[in-house]
Design an enzyme around this catalytic site. Structure first.
Site, PDB file in Angstrom:
ATOM      1  N   CYS A 407      -6.266   2.535  -1.946  1.00  0.00           N
ATOM      2  CA  CYS A 407      -6.425   1.205  -1.350  1.00  0.00           C
ATOM      3  C   CYS A 407      -7.074   0.212  -2.307  1.00  0.00           C
ATOM      4  O   CYS A 407      -6.739  -0.980  -2.299  1.00  0.00           O
ATOM      5  CB  CYS A 407      -7.214   1.294  -0.052  1.00  0.00           C
ATOM      6  SG  CYS A 407      -8.882   1.950  -0.233  1.00  0.00           S
ATOM      7  N   HIS A 451     -12.399   1.967   2.981  1.00  0.00           N
ATOM      8  CA  HIS A 451     -11.166   1.209   2.762  1.00  0.00           C
ATOM      9  C   HIS A 451     -11.499  -0.085   2.027  1.00  0.00           C
ATOM     10  O   HIS A 451     -12.654  -0.548   2.028  1.00  0.00           O
ATOM     11  CB  HIS A 451     -10.510   0.904   4.106  1.00  0.00           C
ATOM     12  CG  HIS A 451      -9.103   0.405   4.007  1.00  0.00           C
ATOM     13  ND1 HIS A 451      -8.128   1.022   3.266  1.00  0.00           N
ATOM     14  CD2 HIS A 451      -8.490  -0.687   4.574  1.00  0.00           C
ATOM     15  CE1 HIS A 451      -6.989   0.368   3.379  1.00  0.00           C
ATOM     16  NE2 HIS A 451      -7.186  -0.682   4.160  1.00  0.00           N
ATOM     17  N   ASP A 467      -3.956  -6.912   4.446  1.00  0.00           N
ATOM     18  CA  ASP A 467      -4.163  -5.538   3.993  1.00  0.00           C
ATOM     19  C   ASP A 467      -2.883  -5.023   3.351  1.00  0.00           C
ATOM     20  O   ASP A 467      -1.948  -4.591   4.041  1.00  0.00           O
ATOM     21  CB  ASP A 467      -4.556  -4.637   5.164  1.00  0.00           C
ATOM     22  CG  ASP A 467      -5.026  -3.266   4.700  1.00  0.00           C
ATOM     23  OD1 ASP A 467      -4.893  -2.961   3.503  1.00  0.00           O
ATOM     24  OD2 ASP A 467      -5.539  -2.503   5.540  1.00  0.00           O
TER      25      ASP A 467
END
Length: 646
Positions: A407, A451, A467
């Protein structure tokens, strides 16, 4: 030195002390250096070997040399002789060395006291349920060792252990009363140095390739959340931590200077929840976007991160509310816009060229975002915890060559592309999702849920979350990290559990741990005030608490004393009457030795006090009759004979 202190230990006492020392020191091997554990273990084995061989204990100068050697080792290891880690390590070694000069009961008492103190130090490192159970077992056996040392060779193992258990059971009510009513402190009971909080793991305030991927490989719990109502969908659970606006070509960092005041417009009703946050030695709390109400000692920092005045160095329970739909800073200040457009010169030229081509085609922020998301969705990017290493132009390599990342890679690349295309953007670190425990209703968020995502600024709309991971690995948001990664990724075994019965077992264990944390370890000053209010003492000061404690402890002491006296062995009536007869003889200058039988005493009375013989003969005959005849009939005769003694 007193006579009792100089008494040598009997041969059966040292094994009790070896066992108690082992129980008191063994758990420290989990966190202290290996050499220190081996050194203290060798000292204990040496002491046991000397006892087994009945050999001479080492001399004073050898022990002094060992102490100097141990202190030098601890000084080299910890760079100090003070603090939690160094102090506990030194105490472990000194307690082991004391076994090598165990010559008297006084030495044994010192060892027992050291063991009691060592048991206390385990709570400096862990306050879990297993630690509590281990300490209960240890304190029981250390107390049994104390009884064995005090009682000598006459003490047998089973009665000694039973006696120790009885003492602990009698102490239990006092412990509960003191736990509930003794004034609580908001911080640690002992003011420990900085190393008391070292080793805390969690989200960092910087981000570089691999930093979050390393954290995700831990299954430790970061925090727990209890919602007042129905929890939001998993896709909306973005727990915000540090916001990183500065980029040097490899590492993202928060802006260190003052931030602007936040302007939040809630577009949905707020949801309320309570977060139990584990210690992570950072100032931020982890709240859902966007926080609506905050605890008293916190504030927003201008990037929507909730900050405390001090770092979170112990478990904290905080009440929050958040509006999941919101508008944040729609009219941002120019310095903030400039800061979130800045890029280091001369790096990632291919990424810059790609972003510039998007801007030439359509300069609207939404069009540029769509282009970036299409890039990630349509070019065989993969989501992995083991991406290849990147060089100086790492984002170019990631976007055009390796296309393998976690991520932080996708968030960093997306923000870089946005800035290169003229869209203000920044990286947000935190956690996403969580797992609901159906047994206690708490959402459990682990380090493996760490994250990173992005925010862009759009005029009139403010900061908007984007995202990029959601288009590469949609399962990350919908089901969690375990379903988003391919087989073989280095996830913790706890996260990869698939069997229902194992998952249920884990839920039960975590629910028990949560209850322990909430109700036992979480019994803070606020909880104590609530209890005192229910007891009719809403504004109790230390004087009132001292009086209540003294009264309750006195009552408990009276109850325990009465129970102990009730359990005391009762002397049979014949023995009591015989002792009365012996007191009559003492008044006539006739003493009875403990080993002397009634008939032998009668013979001596015949030679020394002839006038007492007729009356005392009736006493002896009646007493022997109670032992070997019809007890009740002879007992009446014995009672009458004792009354007739002159």
């Amino acid at each position: 030195m007193s006579t009792i202190a100089r008494l040598a230990l009997d041969r059966g006492a040292p094994p009790w002390l070896f066992g108690s020392a082992l129980l008191a020191t063994a758990p420290h091997a989990l966190h202290q250096p290996v050499w220190l554990s081996l050194f203290s273990g060798l000292l204990l084995v040496w002491a046991a070997w000397l006892w087994w061989r009945d050999a001479r204990l080492p001399g004073r100068w050898l022990l002094i040399g060992l102490v100097v050697l141990a202190c030098a080792g601890i000084l080299l290891e910890f760079r100090t002789l003070f603090g939690r880690d160094a102090g506990v390590g030194l105490l472990v070694i000194l307690a082991s060395m004391k076994l090598l000069e165990m010559r008297s009961r006084r030495d044994a008492m010192v060892i027992v006291i050291l063991d009691y103190f060592l048991l206390l130090t385990h709570y400096f490192f862990s306050q879990s349920i297993p630690t509590g159970l281990w300490l209960l077992l240890s304190i029981w056996l250390v107390t049994a060792a104390l009884i064995r040392v005090s009682g000598g060779a006459a003490c047998r193992p089973v009665p000694t252990l039973r006696h120790a258990g009885t003492l602990l059971a009698q102490a239990l009510p006092f412990m509960i009363v003191l736990y509930l009513l003794f004034p609580r402190v908001s911080g640690p009971l002992w003011g420990l140095p900085q190393d008391a909080h070292s080793g805390k793991t969690g989200l960092s305030d910087t981000m570089s390739p691999g930093s979050i991927a390393d954290l995700v490989q831990s299954g430790a719990i970061a925090f727990r959340v209890r919602f007042d109502g129905e929890p939001p969908p998993r896709q909306q659970l973005y727990w915000r931590g540090p916001v990183m606006e500065l980029f040097d070509g490899r590492i993202w960092r928060p802006h260190p200077g003052p931030t602007t005041a936040e302007r939040i417009e809630a577009l949905s009703p707020p949801i309320t929840y309570e977060t139990t946050l584990e210690a992570h030695s950072q100032r931020w709390l982890l709240a859902l976007d966007a926080p609506a109400t905050l605890p008293a000692d916190t504030a927003l920092n201008g990037t929507l991160t909730v900050l405390r005045r001090q770092s979170v160095d112990q478990r904290r329970r905080v009440a929050l509310s958040s509006a999941l739909s919101y508008r944040f800073n729609p009219d941002e200040r120019p310095p903030v816009i400039t800061r979130n457009l800045a890029l280091p010169a001369g790096i990632n030229p291919r990424s810059r060229a790609l972003a510039e081509s998007w801007r030439q085609r359509d300069a609207s922020p939404q069009a540029i975002v769509d282009q970036a998301l299409r890039l990630f969705a349509g070019n065989e990017f993969s989501y992995t915890l083991r991406p290849p290493l990147l060089g100086d132009n790492g984002l170019d390599q990631f976007l055009f060559e390796t296309r393998r990342g976690f991520c932080e890679h996708y968030a960093a690349a997306f923000v870089f592309l946005m800035r290169a295309a003229g869209v203000p953007a920044r990286v947000v670190g935190g956690y996403q999702g969580g797992e609901m425990n159906p047994l206690d209703g708490y959402l459990v968020v682990r380090q493996s849920d760490a994250h990173a995502w992005a925010e862009i600024w759009v005029a009139g709309r403010g900061w908007v979350r984007v995202d990029p991971t959601s288009v590469v690995a949609p399962a990350r948001l919908e089901a969690g990290i375990a379903d988003a990664l391919p087989q073989g990724e280095p996830l913790p075994a706890l996260i990869q559990i698939r069997a229902d019965w194992l998952r249920t077992l884990r839920h039960r264990w975590e629910a028990v741990n949560n209850a322990w944390n909430q109700h036992i370890l979480g019994y803070d000053p606020q909880r104590q005030r609530e209890l005192l209010s229910r007891l009719g003492l809403p504004d109790a000061d230390w004087r009132q608490l001292a009086f209540v404690l003294a009264a309750i402890c006195a009552l408990l002491l009276a109850v325990v004393t009465a129970w102990t006296l009730y359990q005391r062995p009762r002397r049979d009536p014949a023995s009591q009457l015989w002792q009365d007869a012996l007191r009559h003889l003492r008044r006539r200058q006739v003493d009875c030795a403990p080993w002397e039988t009634p008939l032998a005493l009668l013979a001596r009375v015949e030679s020394t006090q002839p006038a007492l013989v007729p009356a005392f003969r009736r006493v002896v005959e009646a007493y022997l009759g109670t032992r070997y005849g019809e007890q009740q009939h002879q007992l009446d005769a014995l009672r009458q004979a004792v009354k007739q003694l002159p």
